[in-house]
Structures are given as structure tokens and as C-alpha cells.
Design a protein around this motif. Sequence first.
Motif, PDB file in Angstrom:
ATOM      1  N   VAL A 139       0.854  -1.187   0.000  1.00 42.85           N
ATOM      2  CA  VAL A 139       0.000   0.000   0.000  1.00 42.85           C
ATOM      3  C   VAL A 139       0.889   1.237   0.000  1.00 42.85           C
ATOM      4  CG1 VAL A 139      -1.824   1.264   1.190  1.00 42.85           C
ATOM      5  CG2 VAL A 139      -1.795  -1.233   1.280  1.00 42.85           C
ATOM      6  N   PHE A 140       0.713   2.079  -1.020  1.00 42.56           N
ATOM      7  CA  PHE A 140       1.514   3.293  -1.192  1.00 42.56           C
ATOM      8  C   PHE A 140       0.589   4.497  -1.024  1.00 42.56           C
ATOM      9  CE2 PHE A 140       4.004   6.575  -3.065  1.00 42.56           C
ATOM     10  CZ  PHE A 140       5.323   6.140  -3.134  1.00 42.56           C
ATOM     11  N   VAL A 141       0.933   5.405  -0.115  1.00 39.32           N
ATOM     12  CA  VAL A 141       0.059   6.525   0.232  1.00 39.32           C
ATOM     13  C   VAL A 141       0.736   7.854  -0.101  1.00 39.32           C
ATOM     14  CG1 VAL A 141      -1.230   7.640   2.104  1.00 39.32           C
ATOM     15  CG2 VAL A 141      -0.863   5.154   2.153  1.00 39.32           C
ATOM     16  N   GLU A 142       0.057   8.690  -0.865  1.00 37.65           N
ATOM     17  CA  GLU A 142       0.523  10.054  -1.122  1.00 37.65           C
ATOM     18  C   GLU A 142      -0.317  11.000  -0.280  1.00 37.65           C
ATOM     19  OE1 GLU A 142       1.951   9.514  -5.786  1.00 37.65           O
ATOM     20  OE2 GLU A 142       0.114  10.627  -5.327  1.00 37.65           O
ATOM     21  N   ALA A 143       0.352  11.852   0.518  1.00 40.38           N
ATOM     22  CA  ALA A 143      -0.360  12.763   1.408  1.00 40.38           C
ATOM     23  C   ALA A 143       0.173  14.179   1.256  1.00 40.38           C
ATOM     24  CB  ALA A 143      -0.213  12.305   2.858  1.00 40.38           C
TER      25      ALA A 143
END
Length: 238
Positions: free
Chosen positions: A94-98
Motif C-alpha cells: 500500500v503506497f500513500v501520497e499525502a
Amino acid sequence: MGRKSAKIAAKKGAADKQRGQVFTRALKDVYKAAKSGGTDPASNFLLKVALERCKKFNVPKDNIERALKKASGPDGVGFEDINYEGYGPNGVAVFVEASTDNVTRTVANVRSYFNKCGGSLGVNGALEFLFDRKAYFIVPIEGLDEDEFTLEMIDAGAEEVEKDEEFFEVTGPVDVFGTIQDKLQSLDITPEEATLERFPTSYKDADEETRAQVEKLIGLLEDDDDVVTVYHNLEEEE
């Protein structure tokens, strides 16, 4: 055709059933586009695309104005983009951009979501090999000749042009994003979506219980105001 994209939030259908989810996704796209390219849609193609989507989904004007103000005005000062990488149950990546004005708050929240769902937050860079970043466009097929459009996109540097009942999906290397964007503008075509997308290099299958936990994790992440986009490599159900 079935999207190969890892961005669950962009899926037509299930993810768009709830009005609030549609608004949230559309407004995050407005914020992201305005923050990176300015608040004038005449000179910011991505913002033009995002505003068109807001119009399509009847997103209230006040909400759009707040997103633009956050991206450009004093409310946007101090916001920084940050990525988080981790594994959900059964090793699903799971890759999250914030984008956040408080990294301490955001990392604590993101870590708690992973922990709640039987996953773990990892070290940045750990998942880079599991995702290819590509230029990605969704273009409505109405009024377009498939052969002509495909040739125009390949001429602009696209690697692949696929078609289903409603849309063309155009993908290519990151460095041709601007070229394809310029080509679409010259053809007076406003895409449904225009972005740099992360595509999984491989997929993870999962049983129903694991799948439910991963989807819960993705839902928690997407509901967080600081999270802009979530990618994953969970195999889609048939």
C-alpha cells in the motif's frame, strides 16, 4: 477492459456510490492540481480537468473555493507532500501520497490505520520497485475516431492506448506527460482524468477475509483529510 491502475479512488462504480466519496476525490484533485500548477485553469490543464469533474458531480462551489484557497492562500502555507509505504494483511503493498501541515499528526494517523487492519507502516523507498510511475489519461470516446486518436497519442509518446465502451485509457512514461497533455489540448480534448499514476509491477491475491481487511485499510486512508491518493497491488476480483 478493467483498469490496471492501482488507484482505487478513481474506480467508476463502487467507490462512487457515496456522494461524499465523490466530492472528496474531486476536491482532492482540485487541491493537488492547484498546489502544483496554480489556480488559473486557463494555464493549469490539470486544474481544468479537476474542475470539469467537480462540475460533472455537482460539487458545491464553496467546497471548490476552499480547496483552491487551501492550495494557494495563507491556509496552504506550510503544507508539504509526503509519501508513506507499508504492507497490509498478506503482504499487500500500500503506497500513500499525502499533503499535510502537520507531519506528526499524519504519520500517527496513517500508522494507526495500518495497525488496525493487521498491516504495518514501512520505510520510505521500500515499495518503489513494486510500482511503476506512468503518465495516465482517461479520455471519453465520444466523437473520436479510434485509429486516428490512437495514432495521435502514440505520436505524442504514449506506450499503450486501450478502449472500452466509454473511455480510452492512455499510458506512457512519466516524461511524456506534458507532450500528451499538449497534444490533447491541441485537439481540444478535455480528458476525464490526467495524472501521474502508480501501476503495480505484480499483484497479490487474497482470500475474502484478507481482502476485506485491505479494503478497510484503504477506506480509512482515503477518508483522512491529509491523504491525497492511495495505491495498492491487491488483485482485482473477477
